[in-house]
Motif scaffolding. Structure first.
Motif, mmCIF file in Angstrom:
data_model
loop_
_atom_site.group_PDB
_atom_site.id
_atom_site.type_symbol
_atom_site.label_atom_id
_atom_site.label_comp_id
_atom_site.label_asym_id
_atom_site.label_seq_id
_atom_site.Cartn_x
_atom_site.Cartn_y
_atom_site.Cartn_z
ATOM 1 N N ALA A 94 -1.651 12.139 -0.806
ATOM 2 C CA ALA A 94 -0.552 12.798 -1.058
ATOM 3 C C ALA A 94 -0.517 13.527 -2.473
ATOM 4 O O ALA A 94 -0.050 14.416 -2.879
ATOM 5 N N GLU B 284 8.840 7.166 -9.598
ATOM 6 C CA GLU B 284 8.773 8.683 -9.064
ATOM 7 C C GLU B 284 10.103 9.408 -9.211
ATOM 8 O O GLU B 284 10.179 10.608 -9.589
ATOM 9 N N TYR C 123 8.878 3.612 -6.459
ATOM 10 C CA TYR C 123 9.897 4.391 -6.120
ATOM 11 C C TYR C 123 10.635 4.748 -7.306
ATOM 12 O O TYR C 123 11.043 5.636 -7.601
ATOM 13 N N GLN D 241 4.577 11.056 -10.801
ATOM 14 C CA GLN D 241 4.027 11.066 -9.283
ATOM 15 C C GLN D 241 2.633 10.027 -9.544
ATOM 16 O O GLN D 241 2.468 9.160 -8.771
ATOM 17 N N ALA E 57 -3.595 2.125 -1.085
ATOM 18 C CA ALA E 57 -2.871 3.143 -1.040
ATOM 19 C C ALA E 57 -3.425 4.298 -0.561
ATOM 20 O O ALA E 57 -3.137 5.152 -1.285
ATOM 21 N N ARG F 100 2.030 1.846 -7.301
ATOM 22 C CA ARG F 100 1.969 1.495 -6.038
ATOM 23 C C ARG F 100 0.747 1.171 -5.562
ATOM 24 O O ARG F 100 0.660 0.182 -4.451
ATOM 25 N N CYS F 101 -0.517 1.282 -6.089
ATOM 26 C CA CYS F 101 -1.807 0.810 -5.506
ATOM 27 C C CYS F 101 -2.275 -0.396 -6.338
ATOM 28 O O CYS F 101 -3.485 -0.650 -5.943
ATOM 29 N N PHE G 142 2.042 6.554 -8.285
ATOM 30 C CA PHE G 142 0.798 5.727 -7.452
ATOM 31 C C PHE G 142 -0.025 4.867 -7.968
ATOM 32 O O PHE G 142 -0.353 4.016 -7.170
ATOM 33 N N LYS H 89 -2.757 6.418 1.846
ATOM 34 C CA LYS H 89 -1.947 7.587 2.214
ATOM 35 C C LYS H 89 -1.188 8.190 1.172
ATOM 36 O O LYS H 89 -1.054 9.357 0.745
ATOM 37 N N GLU H 90 -0.804 7.307 -0.154
ATOM 38 C CA GLU H 90 -0.255 7.854 -1.319
ATOM 39 C C GLU H 90 -1.168 8.572 -2.020
ATOM 40 O O GLU H 90 -0.709 9.600 -2.808
ATOM 41 N N ARG I 65 5.881 -1.214 -4.180
ATOM 42 C CA ARG I 65 6.556 -0.129 -3.441
ATOM 43 C C ARG I 65 7.716 0.051 -4.458
ATOM 44 O O ARG I 65 8.131 1.141 -4.641
#
Length: 508
Positions: free
Chosen positions: A424, A391, A388, A404, A418, A411-412, A408, A420-421, A384
């Protein structure tokens, strides 16, 4: 006598569209031996920023102006390969809360993705364009570009920017803020200058300490100011002198109304936003104690094309950015390289079936190299933290959408998928980046024990979205590895992505 193949001599057709806050610009050129040969050049006042309401939403009229302009630009870029065309959005699209609505409609019209670029990335590209347009002089340059919604200030030497900044002040935004009812007074003009001086205050000292020998301006406001002064015989052509700028300031205040601003050398469609632009220019002269500034034709659109020329070469600025991020966050280079090598081995096995582009593979490799940067913040939830950082950081060479996408993937790369991400992301990109994330997750799991060499001895087979990972016997006997992979099978299957492991563990 041997001949050079025709393809080696043929120039590449490149195109850039700059979706500025005041004007949209199109530039089509042939790139040959590192130089640009202009084929088509168009510019239109769209005043996108004028369509922003108090809630930072673009109104329908502004969107229609933008789409009508792009409809006229579209024939010029028809047939140009996607990798040789960039459409970039700047401050108004950065600010608009409903920018995605316009972007979706514009992408459908052009048949090409639109990138919103960060302020410092805009500054970098402006410097690249201006530096190529100028004669190579010894010493540093200060480049100033006053746009509709933001003003970029860059110090650089040769083709290398040394300081980059994008400030929230522009001729359209300041017209709305200080001259909304059309009146021009000394008080309002000074308020606009003071607001600009306040924006500049944060960079004033470090910029002056860095210094420059050649102040240069680019784009509309500064071009218009130079043209007005030259038409009046107040300054040499292409030069803005401080005393002449002061006289122009007084002439503008004497106009009293925006509708009455009319000078030789000033285009009618710029007249209403010209006083606000000149107020910002006066503040720049005041803050940096400038006595003169020369105008350069090179700007954002030229910078985008020169950046395209350098992409996918050793000069690609994105490679320098990645190296800088790895140094900054103390990335374990061996582990990053191992995961990247495994990820690319997996990518090569599924690329034909999943029809993934080479560019997608490039982003997978970059995400693999950066997947552990969040460890510099904390080991807990480091995926995470890494997302951040990617991004929200300034990453020269990368657009906001590209950041982005990298964020992602990082993050994944571990724990629960992920979802939800993923949702997005733009809908058109979700299937592709879900697949890349699955490959990265497998590469991370295969290298979880941080081996000396990357794990490459495996086979991936594809049937639709279903993946099957087959391991050789010597890897299938590693209990820890099998445990990690069993957990990964569970994570992907719970997100709706079929994944199986062969040979199956004994207790399966």
């Amino acid at each position: 006598m041997s001949r050079t193949p025709a393809t080696a001599r043929e120039p590449r057709r490149l195109a850039a569209i700059d979706l500025g806050s005041n004007s949209f610009h199109l530039l089509v050129a042939n790139a040959h031996q590192g130089e640009l040969q202009v084929v088509a050049k168009q510019g239109e006042k769209v005043q996108l920023a004028a369509g922003l309401d108090d809630d930072e939403r673009l109104d329908e009229a502004a969107m229609q102006r933008a789409l009508s302009c792009l409809e006229r630009f579209a024939p010029f870029v028809e047939g140009i390969p996607a990798q040789q065309l960039r459409v970039v959005g700047t401050n108004a699209l950065r600010s608009a809360s409903n920018s995605e609505t316009l972007i979706e409609r514009a992408e459908s019209l052009l048949g090409h993705e639109i990138e919103i670029i960060a302020g410092r990335e805009e500054a970098r590209l402006i410097y690249l364009g201006a530096a190529h347009a100028l004669a190579d002089v010894h010493g540093k340059r200060l480049i100033v570009d006053i746009g509709g919604g933001s003003t970029e200030l860059i110090i650089g030497e040769h083709f290398e920017p040394l300081a980059l900044e994008s400030l929230h002040m522009g001729c359209v935004a300041y017209t709305r803020r200080f001259f909304a009812d059309g009146e021009i007074t000394e008080r309002r003009f000074r308020q606009a200058e003071l607001a600009a001086l306040s924006e500049i205050a944060n960079i004033q000292r470090p910029y002056r300490e860095l210094g420059w020998s050649d102040p240069v301006g680019s784009s509309g406001t500064i071009k218009a100011a130079a043209a007005v002064l030259a038409a009046a015989g107040d300054s040499p052509e292409g030069i803005i002198q401080r005393d002449a700028l002061e006289r122009l300031r007084k002439r503008l205040i004497k106009c009293k109304q925006l509708d009455k601003v009319e000078f030789g050398g000033l285009k009618a469609d710029r007249a209403r936003v010209f006083p606000a632009g000149v107020a910002i220019l006066c503040a720049v002269f005041e803050a940096f104690e400038l006595e003169h500034m020369r105008y350069s034709d090179g700007a954002l659109r030229e910078g985008v094309l020169y950046d395209l020329i350098g992409r996918d070469t050793a000069e690609d600025p994105r490679l320098q950015t990645l190296a800088a991020q790895k140094r900054r966050y103390g990335v374990d280079a061996r582990q990053a390289d191992n995961v990247a090598a495994t990820a690319m081995a997996a990518f090569a096995q599924v690329q034909p079936s999943w029809q993934l582009s080479d560019e997608a593979g490039q982003f997978l490799a970059w995400a693999a190299e950066l997947h552990e940067i969040g460890l510099a913040v904390s080991h807990s939830q480091f995926h995470r933290h890494g997302a951040y950082l990617l991004e929200h950081a300034d990453l020269p060479g990368f657009s906001r959408p590209e950041q982005q996408l990298l964020a992602f993937l990082v993050r994944c790369h571990r724990r629960k998928f992920a979802v939800k991400e993923l949702e997005a992301l733009p809908a058109s990109l979700q299937p592709r980046y879900a697949r890349l994330a699955r490959l990265l997750r497998l590469a991370v799991a295969l290298n979880h024990s941080r081996p000396e060499q990357p794990i490459m001895d495996f086979t991936l087979s594809v049937e639709g979205e279903a993946l099957q990972l087959t391991l050789p016997q010597h890897l299938a006997e590693h209990a820890l590895l099998l445990n990690d992979l069993q957990q990964e099978v569970a994570y992907q299957q719970s997100a709706g992505y079929p994944l199986s492991l062969e040979p199956k563990p004994i207790d399966a």
